[in-house]
Design an enzyme around this catalytic site. Sequence first.
Site, PDB file in Angstrom:
ATOM      1  N   CYS A   1      65.459  73.609  74.986  1.00  0.00           N
ATOM      2  CA  CYS A   1      64.148  73.637  75.623  1.00  0.00           C
ATOM      3  C   CYS A   1      63.896  72.325  76.352  1.00  0.00           C
ATOM      4  CB  CYS A   1      63.051  73.851  74.581  1.00  0.00           C
ATOM      5  SG  CYS A   1      63.235  75.354  73.592  1.00  0.00           S
TER       6      CYS A   1
ATOM      7  N   ARG B   1      55.902  73.078  77.977  1.00  0.00           N
ATOM      8  CA  ARG B   1      57.346  73.172  77.770  1.00  0.00           C
ATOM      9  C   ARG B   1      57.916  74.482  78.294  1.00  0.00           C
ATOM     10  NH1 ARG B   1      57.923  74.873  72.289  1.00  0.00           N
ATOM     11  NH2 ARG B   1      60.129  74.312  72.359  1.00  0.00           N
TER      12      ARG B   1
ATOM     13  N   ASN C   1      64.610  72.300  69.796  1.00  0.00           N
ATOM     14  CA  ASN C   1      65.832  72.392  69.006  1.00  0.00           C
ATOM     15  C   ASN C   1      66.565  71.049  68.978  1.00  0.00           C
ATOM     16  OD1 ASN C   1      67.726  73.823  67.460  1.00  0.00           O
ATOM     17  ND2 ASN C   1      69.038  74.137  69.244  1.00  0.00           N
TER      18      ASN C   1
END
Length: 340
Positions: free
Chosen positions: A2, A16, A79
């Site tokens: 991401c 995001r 992540n």
Amino acid sequence: MCTASEYLTANHYFGRNFDYEISYNERVCITPRNYEFKFRKIDDMKSHFAIIGITAGIDEYPLYYDAMNEKGVAIAGLNFAGNAIYREIEDDMVNVTPFEFIPYLLSQSESIEDVKELLLNLNLVNINYSESLPLSPLHWMISDENSSIIVEPLEDGLKVYDNPVGVLTNNPTFDMQLFNLNNYRNLSVKTPENTFSKDLELDTYSRGMGAIGLPGDLSSASRFVKVAFTKENSFSGESESESVSQFFHILASVEQQKGLTFIDDPDLYEYTIYSSCYNTNKGILYYKTYDNHQITAVDLNKENLDGDSLIIYPLIDEAQINFVNWFQIFLFIVYFLYNF
């Protein structure tokens, strides 16, 4: 994988790209002030600041991917595979699970300074949400209108970095990502001078040559550089529509298209499932999805924030295509009737 970013015009914007290979029925979730947060190892919280964000559509617990509270503090979890280390319970610490991290901080923080105080005694414990839903390895970008930090649970402890660039991707660790920007200090939005040789006449054959060398691949290290360059040089007017539009363009510079990043399974590929944008000053969440490019908005302050039940809005994922032909015919008919 991401990408998170912030952007400042007349207001502060935060959001995001959520890139993954599987959707968990994501939804906009508003947690009002009197919803009771039940924590695994600390006291439950019956009253707190209201929160709006995007969660997994698992059950009635708000598993936030990214969120903002009514005071303008925003968080996104990204992540961090291979680096995130969660620990065993420590009696002299505040033991919070990673899936409780966003609610714990946003429920009681009015600023980044409040967040930093809460982090001093925080221990992220290795407790899964359920047997079927294990923990994700994460690190977090946290921002308000004045500053931004990165929080990373590493082998040698919980690291908190000031975030001067206002972006975050995945691996490697944030300090290495930040140092890597030194390798791109020659990039420019202006036409470069010929420093190759004083004896050669080299042509400026295209606009945009100052950015030659800017990464364009989808790796997390390259996305960090590209979104940082885009964000740092981005320009828009200060109106809400211009600011929100430009913020989504910043995120679009590193979005992932279906089919370009395959996972081990040949039928699975990572793509940008949704992009979010929070106006942290006004309490508005905007989002787009992979198939629906129309910007959809949810205003936190138009809900009953003193309630005790979650307020859910499923993401509108179906493409919204605006055909104008019939509208033009309608206008012609109105014009004809009015004039004749």
